[in-house]
Enzyme design. Structure first.
Site, PDB file in Angstrom:
ATOM      1  N   ASN A   7       0.470  -1.460   0.171  1.00 51.23           N
ATOM      2  CA  ASN A   7      -0.209   0.726   0.243  1.00 51.23           C
ATOM      3  C   ASN A   7       1.139   0.946  -0.085  1.00 51.23           C
ATOM      4  O   ASN A   7       1.190   1.816   0.556  1.00 51.23           O
ATOM      5  CB  ASN A   7      -0.632  -0.247   1.062  1.00 51.23           C
ATOM      6  CG  ASN A   7      -1.543   1.216   1.066  1.00 51.23           C
ATOM      7  OD1 ASN A   7      -2.084   1.912   1.201  1.00 51.23           O
ATOM      8  ND2 ASN A   7      -2.702   1.564   2.700  1.00 51.23           N
ATOM      9  N   LYS A   9       0.079   4.405  -0.092  1.00 48.08           N
ATOM     10  CA  LYS A   9      -0.345   5.976   0.970  1.00 48.08           C
ATOM     11  C   LYS A   9       0.063   6.915  -0.353  1.00 48.08           C
ATOM     12  O   LYS A   9      -0.133   6.668  -1.022  1.00 48.08           O
ATOM     13  CB  LYS A   9      -0.016   5.618   2.418  1.00 48.08           C
ATOM     14  CG  LYS A   9      -0.522   4.237   3.144  1.00 48.08           C
ATOM     15  CD  LYS A   9       0.412   4.059   4.099  1.00 48.08           C
ATOM     16  CE  LYS A   9      -0.553   2.996   4.703  1.00 48.08           C
ATOM     17  NZ  LYS A   9       0.111   2.901   6.005  1.00 48.08           N
ATOM     18  N   HIS A  91      -9.738   0.551   4.804  1.00 50.92           N
ATOM     19  CA  HIS A  91      -8.408   0.539   5.311  1.00 50.92           C
ATOM     20  C   HIS A  91      -8.570   1.881   6.263  1.00 50.92           C
ATOM     21  O   HIS A  91      -9.192   3.125   6.884  1.00 50.92           O
ATOM     22  CB  HIS A  91      -7.423   1.359   4.538  1.00 50.92           C
ATOM     23  CG  HIS A  91      -5.779   1.223   4.700  1.00 50.92           C
ATOM     24  ND1 HIS A  91      -5.791   2.686   5.599  1.00 50.92           N
ATOM     25  CD2 HIS A  91      -5.023   0.632   5.104  1.00 50.92           C
ATOM     26  CE1 HIS A  91      -4.699   1.602   6.396  1.00 50.92           C
ATOM     27  NE2 HIS A  91      -4.122   0.694   5.630  1.00 50.92           N
ATOM     28  N   GLU A  93      -6.759   4.395   7.528  1.00 52.44           N
ATOM     29  CA  GLU A  93      -6.842   6.052   7.181  1.00 52.44           C
ATOM     30  C   GLU A  93      -7.681   5.947   7.043  1.00 52.44           C
ATOM     31  O   GLU A  93      -8.025   7.759   7.122  1.00 52.44           O
ATOM     32  CB  GLU A  93      -5.568   5.624   6.337  1.00 52.44           C
ATOM     33  CG  GLU A  93      -3.893   5.967   7.626  1.00 52.44           C
ATOM     34  CD  GLU A  93      -2.878   4.646   6.439  1.00 52.44           C
ATOM     35  OE1 GLU A  93      -2.882   4.739   5.748  1.00 52.44           O
ATOM     36  OE2 GLU A  93      -2.213   4.694   7.173  1.00 52.44           O
ATOM     37  N   GLU A 160      -5.585  -4.965  10.483  1.00 53.31           N
ATOM     38  CA  GLU A 160      -4.454  -4.585  10.410  1.00 53.31           C
ATOM     39  C   GLU A 160      -4.784  -3.792  12.065  1.00 53.31           C
ATOM     40  O   GLU A 160      -5.837  -2.768  11.440  1.00 53.31           O
ATOM     41  CB  GLU A 160      -4.210  -3.429   9.345  1.00 53.31           C
ATOM     42  CG  GLU A 160      -3.900  -3.976   8.014  1.00 53.31           C
ATOM     43  CD  GLU A 160      -3.324  -2.906   6.789  1.00 53.31           C
ATOM     44  OE1 GLU A 160      -2.652  -3.408   6.404  1.00 53.31           O
ATOM     45  OE2 GLU A 160      -4.112  -1.891   7.042  1.00 53.31           O
ATOM     46  N   GLY A 166       2.067   1.786  10.682  1.00 49.63           N
ATOM     47  CA  GLY A 166       2.869   2.721  10.525  1.00 49.63           C
ATOM     48  C   GLY A 166       3.615   3.374  12.158  1.00 49.63           C
ATOM     49  O   GLY A 166       4.654   4.292  11.538  1.00 49.63           O
ATOM     50  N   SER A 196       3.518  -2.294  10.250  1.00 45.36           N
ATOM     51  CA  SER A 196       4.338  -2.366  10.898  1.00 45.36           C
ATOM     52  C   SER A 196       5.223  -4.055  10.463  1.00 45.36           C
ATOM     53  O   SER A 196       6.342  -4.561  11.316  1.00 45.36           O
ATOM     54  CB  SER A 196       4.916  -2.246  12.194  1.00 45.36           C
ATOM     55  OG  SER A 196       4.395  -0.817  12.423  1.00 45.36           O
TER      56      SER A 196
HETATM   57  P1  PGA Z   1       2.271   0.138   7.760  1.00 51.32           P
HETATM   58  O1  PGA Z   1       1.280   0.074   7.129  1.00 51.32           O
HETATM   59  O2  PGA Z   1       3.046  -1.449   7.248  1.00 51.32           O
HETATM   60  O3  PGA Z   1       3.771   0.738   7.651  1.00 51.32           O
HETATM   61  O4  PGA Z   1       2.054  -0.106   9.195  1.00 51.32           O
HETATM   62  C1  PGA Z   1       0.475  -0.844   7.035  1.00 51.32           C
HETATM   63  C2  PGA Z   1      -0.721  -0.730   6.226  1.00 51.32           C
HETATM   64  O5  PGA Z   1      -1.230   0.421   6.034  1.00 51.32           O
HETATM   65  O6  PGA Z   1      -1.564  -1.262   4.925  1.00 51.32           O
END
Ligand code: PGA
Length: 236
Positions: A7, A9, A91, A93, A160, A166, A196
């Protein structure tokens, strides 16, 4: 075979996305890797890429319309231009930063389901819910399936935990094992872990029972690291 998804982002340009996808595609061919690999670039970097069948480019988001007056959004008219048939929905976010409600998410899900899209559907609890314990966590996560047709066949689920996204701090293997086991009992779908995931932990995470792959943000943005992650996954 493990599924690995990246992803992007709000990262990478049109140029660097193309380079990334070309590099990863070549790697899959050279190494004869047939695992399903998904990449979700920014909307401005979507394109018609000449890539292997097991490398899939999807949209991070789109509105539940073909076209219309929805400033800042894209619809299927824009996705069709590039043959995009895969979308990330739910997701954290989009839920927590962009304010999508479960109702919005279910509308989106149903729209893209009717069009036969491959849907990567994301769920996960915030820290304050995790701290209340496993029953509350599971209850919260299951509510994120309200309005979602779990019999839809072209669907992958990604668990997740919000607090692990993140932050550099992944859930513990025990946490992942516990939740995945419970979710798998309810959902007969491929189940990815995200939050992560990186080169240092991908191998052990993929070895956890009921983990069918990973959805990766930060650690996937370097093509070199992403290739190493794919290589590890291909051997599982
Ligand atoms: P991350 O993000 O690997 O940076 O923790 C995962 C995600 O949001 O899909």
């Amino acid at each position: 075979m493990k599924i690995i998804a990246s992803n992007f982002k709000t990262n990478h340009t049109r140029k660097s996305t193309k380079e990334f996808i070309t590099t990863v595609n070549k790697f899959l061919i050279d190494e004869n890797i047939s695992n399903e690999i998904l990449v979700f670039p920014t909307a401005t970097s979507l394109d018609n890429f000449d890539i292997s069948e097991n490398l899939i480019v999807g949209a991070q988001n789109a509105y539940h319309v073909k076209s219309g007056s929805f400033t800042g959004e894209i619809g299927t008219e824009q996705l069709d231009e590039f043959g995009i048939k895969t979308i990330l929905i739910g997701h954290s976010e989009r839920r927590h930063i962009l304010g999508e409600s479960q109702k919005d998410i279910a509308l989106k899900f149903n729209y893209y389901k009717a069009l036969g899209y491959k849907i990567i559907y994301c769920v996960g609890e915030p820290l304050e819910v995790k701290e209340q314990g496993i029953t509350e966590t599971l209850g919260y996560v299951l509510e994120q399936f309200d309005g979602i047709d779990l019999d839809y066949s072209n669907m992958i689920i990604a668990y997740e935990p919000v607090w692990a996204i993140g932050t550099g701090v992944s859930a513990t293997n025990e946490d992942i094992e516990r939740i995945h086991k419970k979710l798998k009992k309810k959902l007969q779908k491929p189940l990815l872990y995200g939050g992560s995931v990186k080169l240092a932990n991908i191998s052990e995470i993929l070895d956890i029972p009921n983990v069918d792959g990973a959805l990766i943000g930060t650690a996937s943005w370097s093509a070199e690291d992403f290739k190493k992650i794919i290589k590890i996954a291909s051997k599982k």
